[in-house]
Design a protein around this motif. Sequence first.
Motif, mmCIF file in Angstrom:
data_model
loop_
_atom_site.group_PDB
_atom_site.id
_atom_site.type_symbol
_atom_site.label_atom_id
_atom_site.label_comp_id
_atom_site.label_asym_id
_atom_site.label_seq_id
_atom_site.Cartn_x
_atom_site.Cartn_y
_atom_site.Cartn_z
ATOM 1 N N ASP A 269 0.840 -1.200 0.000
ATOM 2 C CA ASP A 269 0.000 0.000 0.000
ATOM 3 C C ASP A 269 0.877 1.252 0.000
ATOM 4 O OD1 ASP A 269 0.241 1.072 2.928
ATOM 5 O OD2 ASP A 269 -0.173 -1.059 3.147
ATOM 6 N N ILE A 270 0.255 2.373 -0.305
ATOM 7 C CA ILE A 270 0.987 3.626 -0.493
ATOM 8 C C ILE A 270 1.567 4.139 0.819
ATOM 9 C CG2 ILE A 270 0.777 6.032 -1.238
ATOM 10 C CD1 ILE A 270 -1.322 5.144 -3.234
ATOM 11 N N SER A 273 4.759 2.535 1.672
ATOM 12 C CA SER A 273 5.895 2.957 0.838
ATOM 13 C C SER A 273 6.544 4.216 1.415
ATOM 14 C CB SER A 273 5.452 3.189 -0.611
ATOM 15 O OG SER A 273 4.583 4.304 -0.721
ATOM 16 N N ASN A 291 4.294 5.007 -6.924
ATOM 17 C CA ASN A 291 2.941 4.542 -6.603
ATOM 18 C C ASN A 291 1.920 5.171 -7.538
ATOM 19 O OD1 ASN A 291 1.920 7.128 -5.436
ATOM 20 N ND2 ASN A 291 3.481 6.738 -3.879
ATOM 21 N N SER A 317 4.853 0.561 -4.462
ATOM 22 C CA SER A 317 3.622 0.023 -3.885
ATOM 23 C C SER A 317 2.863 -0.730 -4.972
ATOM 24 C CB SER A 317 2.761 1.140 -3.302
ATOM 25 O OG SER A 317 2.364 2.043 -4.306
ATOM 26 N N GLU A 319 -0.320 -1.895 -4.930
ATOM 27 C CA GLU A 319 -1.655 -1.984 -4.355
ATOM 28 C C GLU A 319 -2.663 -2.617 -5.281
ATOM 29 O OE1 GLU A 319 -1.295 2.375 -5.807
ATOM 30 O OE2 GLU A 319 -0.022 0.880 -4.886
#
Length: 549
Positions: A269-270, A273, A291, A317, A319
Amino acid sequence: MAASTSADMNDLRFHEMGLDDRILKAIAKLGWSKPTLIQERAIPLALEGKDLLARARTGSGKTAAYAIPLVQRILSSKQTAREQAVRAVVMVPSRELCSQAYKNILELTSCCSREVKCADVSVQVDLAAQRPLLMEKPDIIVGTPSRLLAHLQAQNLTLVDSLEVLVIDEADLIFSFGYEADLKALLPFLPKIYQAFLMSATLSDEVVALKKLVLHNPITLKLEESQLPDMDQLTQYHVKCGEEDKFLLLYTLLKLRLVRGKTIIFVNDIDKSYRLKLFLEQFSIPGCVLNSELPVNSRCHIVEQFNTGLYDIIVASDESSLGTGKQGGKRKKSKSKKGKSREYGVSRGIDFQNVANIINFDFPPTIKSYIHRVGRTARGDTKGTALSLVNDTETEILEDIEKYLVKEDGTSLIRPYQFKMVEIEGFRYRCKDAMRAVTRVAIREARVKEIKHEIFQSKTLKTYFDDNPRDIQLLRHDKVLHPAKVHSDLRNVPEYLVPKTLKASTSGASFKGPTTRKRKHRGPRESRFAKKKRRNAADPLKSFKFKKS
């Protein structure tokens, strides 16, 4: 037509395929000694005019497998053509991949650039701004389905009378990136007869649906090759540890230079990161974040600078992998994608070059995601290493992947990394100090600061740096964010903390032994009048004296 994977072709070389000398010269400039398996199988069939559905693993050379016959067909058509026309369209699901495909085609047409023109229309500018480019009718147009549809509807582009070849690259991502409606709306603008290629890393249900829409009696190339490079080229390890131990282990590996070369660190996930970037900044370990929130120009530029060696660490990331699969026995729901690019997918397709190491800081939730991440290294003839850090909630998916990726004798390809955590316990307090400084507020501020900075660079400086490439160092993406409090004493590693077993392999790391501060010698204090006199003497306006003649 039936699938074909075992054609009678043994070590077919480029010069034996009947290619134009200008293409062979460009291939030689790229240093390709022989075709890859997908190129060896696909190029001769494409030159015969067959429709192809080709599945090959990441990094196998799929782009050249369609680009080489594409350029060859255009050169052949130009010998009898009376006027300039758009003869080929390459559809790719993201702007990063469009930029990459465009550059690859330019490389293959470097020796015939006057004869074969290529244009990338994926750049998000006003449609009218690209109209003059399309009025010149470039031979090859690269773009996303939505962008191509917009130009067709605006009548900036017509394909019904001229299109000869349609290519859909990374076909298994087209529908998942939300282009199904765009693609179906685009098909009526195409002629009834054309040659088509679908290139994909997997043969998913989406690819089968796409095959019915686009291809006509195709040959399916489902190559019998492993999804990852061989053991002698790619080494895979895993370490089972707690979440806090992940930070400790990563710090040790990077700071003591046990991991060297270009490295991509994947998280899920961001926020993670930025947390990881701020954590590494505490120890003066530079790296940049990649990201889905960053502008597409910045994302392309980050990959470009990473490939040229400007920096060695990317915290990426992934995601996009969170919507499916199990993690810790539970299905993880994808979060809101507000503000994120639907085209983002860093573990797929993007051509990271000469990556030595992949570190899964967060273990991927699916087998497919693991394969795509690890496939970023050990590409071509280079060797690579993949290291996965696995906590208690991630062991279940690790066991599934270990069962899936096995050798001929049944043992797993992913081996335990023999690392004694006891030996690095001395570093734990330093990591805790760094982690305490990386608060939620610091992460949020870093995220906002990075986005604002990248938007400014993306919009304002893009044209300037295109015209002034020597100033490119100013546009770095690994600059320090520093919203967290930085402890200067964490920059260096005290030599007494380094385990004896690691000292032999840590040459070049920054160690610093205990030192005593020496008081700087200061002369007698300067009076205020003397300071003022000295400043005035240095000021040309105040020291100037007019002399009478």
